[in-house]
Design an enzyme around this catalytic site. Sequence first.
Site, PDB file in Angstrom:
ATOM      1  N   TYR A  10     -12.117  -7.267   7.035  1.00  0.00           N
ATOM      2  CA  TYR A  10     -10.970  -7.406   6.140  1.00  0.00           C
ATOM      3  C   TYR A  10     -10.739  -8.894   5.871  1.00  0.00           C
ATOM      4  O   TYR A  10     -10.640  -9.695   6.795  1.00  0.00           O
ATOM      5  CB  TYR A  10      -9.702  -6.782   6.738  1.00  0.00           C
ATOM      6  CG  TYR A  10      -8.522  -6.954   5.809  1.00  0.00           C
ATOM      7  CD1 TYR A  10      -8.385  -6.163   4.682  1.00  0.00           C
ATOM      8  CD2 TYR A  10      -7.588  -7.965   6.020  1.00  0.00           C
ATOM      9  CE1 TYR A  10      -7.344  -6.357   3.788  1.00  0.00           C
ATOM     10  CE2 TYR A  10      -6.533  -8.168   5.137  1.00  0.00           C
ATOM     11  CZ  TYR A  10      -6.418  -7.360   4.023  1.00  0.00           C
ATOM     12  OH  TYR A  10      -5.386  -7.555   3.143  1.00  0.00           O
TER      13      TYR A  10
ATOM     14  N   LYS B  57      -1.737 -16.606   8.804  1.00  0.00           N
ATOM     15  CA  LYS B  57      -0.875 -15.731   9.621  1.00  0.00           C
ATOM     16  C   LYS B  57       0.001 -16.458  10.660  1.00  0.00           C
ATOM     17  O   LYS B  57       1.067 -16.910  10.307  1.00  0.00           O
ATOM     18  CB  LYS B  57      -1.724 -14.635  10.247  1.00  0.00           C
ATOM     19  CG  LYS B  57      -2.166 -13.625   9.179  1.00  0.00           C
ATOM     20  CD  LYS B  57      -2.456 -12.248   9.720  1.00  0.00           C
ATOM     21  CE  LYS B  57      -2.489 -11.238   8.592  1.00  0.00           C
ATOM     22  NZ  LYS B  57      -3.820 -10.765   8.249  1.00  0.00           N
TER      23      LYS B  57
ATOM     24  N   TYR C 218       0.823  -1.222   0.000  1.00  0.00           N
ATOM     25  CA  TYR C 218       0.000   0.000   0.000  1.00  0.00           C
ATOM     26  C   TYR C 218       0.853   1.268   0.000  1.00  0.00           C
ATOM     27  O   TYR C 218       0.683   2.133   0.849  1.00  0.00           O
ATOM     28  CB  TYR C 218      -0.936   0.023   1.220  1.00  0.00           C
ATOM     29  CG  TYR C 218      -2.019  -1.005   1.128  1.00  0.00           C
ATOM     30  CD1 TYR C 218      -3.177  -0.753   0.405  1.00  0.00           C
ATOM     31  CD2 TYR C 218      -1.885  -2.239   1.754  1.00  0.00           C
ATOM     32  CE1 TYR C 218      -4.175  -1.711   0.296  1.00  0.00           C
ATOM     33  CE2 TYR C 218      -2.883  -3.201   1.653  1.00  0.00           C
ATOM     34  CZ  TYR C 218      -4.019  -2.932   0.923  1.00  0.00           C
ATOM     35  OH  TYR C 218      -4.999  -3.859   0.829  1.00  0.00           O
TER      36      TYR C 218
ATOM     37  N   ASP D 294     -13.483 -16.414   9.144  1.00  0.00           N
ATOM     38  CA  ASP D 294     -12.114 -16.099   8.733  1.00  0.00           C
ATOM     39  C   ASP D 294     -11.303 -15.871  10.006  1.00  0.00           C
ATOM     40  O   ASP D 294     -11.388 -14.811  10.633  1.00  0.00           O
ATOM     41  CB  ASP D 294     -12.137 -14.860   7.832  1.00  0.00           C
ATOM     42  CG  ASP D 294     -10.748 -14.416   7.423  1.00  0.00           C
ATOM     43  OD1 ASP D 294      -9.758 -14.929   7.981  1.00  0.00           O
ATOM     44  OD2 ASP D 294     -10.654 -13.526   6.549  1.00  0.00           O
TER      45      ASP D 294
HETATM   46  C1  LIG Z   1      -4.358 -10.847   6.832  1.00  0.00           C
HETATM   47  C2  LIG Z   1      -5.725 -11.354   6.658  1.00  0.00           C
HETATM   48  C3  LIG Z   1      -6.132 -11.932   5.450  1.00  0.00           C
HETATM   49  C4  LIG Z   1      -5.224 -12.028   4.250  1.00  0.00           C
HETATM   50  O1  LIG Z   1      -4.116 -12.833   4.470  1.00  0.00           O
HETATM   51  P1  LIG Z   1      -2.811 -12.689   3.523  1.00  0.00           P
HETATM   52  O2  LIG Z   1      -1.910 -13.761   4.026  1.00  0.00           O
HETATM   53  O3  LIG Z   1      -2.284 -11.302   3.748  1.00  0.00           O
HETATM   54  O4  LIG Z   1      -3.263 -12.900   2.139  1.00  0.00           O
HETATM   55  C5  LIG Z   1      -7.423 -12.407   5.362  1.00  0.00           C
HETATM   56  N1  LIG Z   1      -8.270 -12.321   6.416  1.00  0.00           N
HETATM   57  C6  LIG Z   1      -7.909 -11.787   7.595  1.00  0.00           C
HETATM   58  C7  LIG Z   1      -8.886 -11.740   8.716  1.00  0.00           C
HETATM   59  C8  LIG Z   1      -6.632 -11.272   7.760  1.00  0.00           C
HETATM   60  O5  LIG Z   1      -6.276 -10.695   8.918  1.00  0.00           O
END
Ligand SMILES: *Cc1c(COP(=O)(O)O)cnc(C)c1O
Length: 430
Positions: free
Chosen positions: A147, A277, A18, A248
């Site tokens: 997100y 992550k 970004y 997620d």
């Molecule tokens: C960081 C994140 C993503 C994306 O993961 P990347 O490894 O950066 O592609 C998707 N969902 C959530 C909740 C996140 O924190």
Amino acid sequence: MTTEELLKWDRTHLWHPYTSTVHPQQTYPVASAKGCVITLEDGRELIDGMSSWWCAIHGYSHPTLTRAIKDQTEQLAHIMFGGFTHRPAVELGQLLVDQILPEGIDRLFYSDSGSVSVEVALKMAIQYQLARGRAGHTHFATISRGYHGDTWHAMSVCDPITSMHSLFYGTLPVQYFAPQPACAFGDEWDPEDLRPMQELVERHQDHLAGIIVEPIVQGAGGMYFYHPKYLEGLRALCDEYDLLLIFDEIATGFGRTGELLATYFTSIKPDILTIGKAMTGGYMTLACTATTQEIADTICSGEAGCFMHGPTFMANPMACAVSKASIELLLSQDWRGKVSNIENQLQEGLSPLQELSDVREVRCLGAIGVVEMREPVDMEQLIPRFLEEGIWVRPFGRLVYLEPQFMAITDEQLDSLIGGLSRVLRACYR
Ligand SMILES: *Cc1c(COP(=O)(O)O)cnc(C)c1O
């Protein structure tokens, strides 16, 4: 190459997340990182307050993780997952199914980043509906300020205002957004909070494949903590309207919130769950989309006859091996106690900032401490001041937050993070 030459080449040729090539942000060359200390090329040492965006948890360069990845590299660095399998993939899978994931969520699809695991989850939901003869069910409901990643479909379920919707208008799939839940985590629950989502689902039920949310903690969209009952309400809605519920847990997974998964704050289970992550303790990129056997089998009984996805680096053995080592290391220690101590220390240390009139709210959950300002902060002004305090804190928008490596940080290091952050905010704001 001198540090100046390195920085110049970086500014001229590399793109950072970004950022603008016309007005490049300042970047700091890192020489090494050990434990919770990041060492810059000029010798300055910074205490890490960011965990490299949720992913490092045991400290940088942890000997156990380094050993696991080295050993695996010598054995088998990579092999295609089409037609082959290997011990790291199976052993990691066993650990996830037996120790991390909710019971019954035991069919796993590995991928190489969080965003891809979200794409996979959304594709699963659409293929599932298709296989059941519900062909028009191709859209998703979600809540504002979420997100879910930067790839195409993932982007379409990110917050419609702060994210990239206007920029890509007309080319992005259109999804349905309910307001962010008003009942915060720890507030009294008000069932009215669910009404906008109920109405939305009722109105669009013929187009929906599922509902996707980050459970409890909205991460990069606003660092907001909401009520577990909201998620239980979503479960009931999905059951009523025959939709899949997707959690997620890419940011929340592996203990950050005080539970192994944020799902465990609730009495329910999603149908599809994504993790990423912290999955490898911050060593490599790896993610996983998990679902039930029934959903998987339904998908594969459809017209396509299989699930239509297959990343080149799927189940990379080095990533699986270091992930297994990281999860074993986590589970072998008192992670719950560590996170709970950090939560108390963050709460106690950051709360006094509430006195500042420029601060809107201070909130903490698990190893996440957030100071939300009334106006967006000037990152270019704050970061050099944090560096002078010897801490690495990178705010975004109105949010100045700490997200330390909860398995590694000492009380003294956390004190330095809280103290440094507080001094800078008190110096720059009223
Ligand atoms: C960081 C994140 C993503 C994306 O993961 P990347 O490894 O950066 O592609 C998707 N969902 C959530 C909740 C996140 O924190």
